[in-house]
Design a protein around this motif. Sequence first.
Motif, mmCIF file in Angstrom:
data_model
loop_
_atom_site.group_PDB
_atom_site.id
_atom_site.type_symbol
_atom_site.label_atom_id
_atom_site.label_comp_id
_atom_site.label_asym_id
_atom_site.label_seq_id
_atom_site.Cartn_x
_atom_site.Cartn_y
_atom_site.Cartn_z
ATOM 1 N N ALA A 181 -34.993 37.860 18.610
ATOM 2 C CA ALA A 181 -35.495 37.912 19.980
ATOM 3 C C ALA A 181 -35.734 39.044 20.655
ATOM 4 N N ALA A 182 -34.834 40.079 20.155
ATOM 5 C CA ALA A 182 -35.158 41.508 20.652
ATOM 6 C C ALA A 182 -36.440 42.063 19.913
ATOM 7 N N ALA A 188 -39.698 40.670 21.360
ATOM 8 C CA ALA A 188 -40.084 41.139 22.744
ATOM 9 C C ALA A 188 -40.516 42.683 22.548
ATOM 10 N N ALA A 208 -43.887 42.161 21.065
ATOM 11 C CA ALA A 208 -45.008 41.642 22.058
ATOM 12 C C ALA A 208 -45.366 42.964 22.999
ATOM 13 N N ALA A 209 -44.336 43.646 23.319
ATOM 14 C CA ALA A 209 -44.518 44.651 24.640
ATOM 15 C C ALA A 209 -45.410 45.656 23.636
#
Length: 127
Positions: A94-95, A98, A101-102
């Motif tokens: 998940a990290a 994220a 995606a960022a």
Amino acid sequence: VRWMMYWIVFALFMATETFTDLLISWFPFYYEVKMAFVIWLLSPYTRGASLLYRRFVHPTLARKEKDIDAFLVQTRQRGYQTVLRFGKRGLNLAATAAVQAATKSQGALAGRLRSFSMQDLRSLREQ
């Protein structure tokens, strides 16, 4: 207690019947005998499940009680460790997602801002 004995014996019967059904289902009256056996287990008059449980299942479980308890403790520990391991993997995934995606959206956002600012500069020259 009677129903507990019935369901334990019935579950053992179904587990063994899954394998033996392939081997002996060709016997004459096999399914009728199987149905009569289940009725015998269930009947309050014959108390077949209680008889089988007290004669075979309970003594076996009593002899193996320490092994079963040790297995349950070991399974609980392994399950806890597995949950922790998968939880850490999930958080890492998940990290990573994220962060990716960022960074992708930041590049797209910077590109859009750059294009807007170039349009704004061009429109200033025309005015």
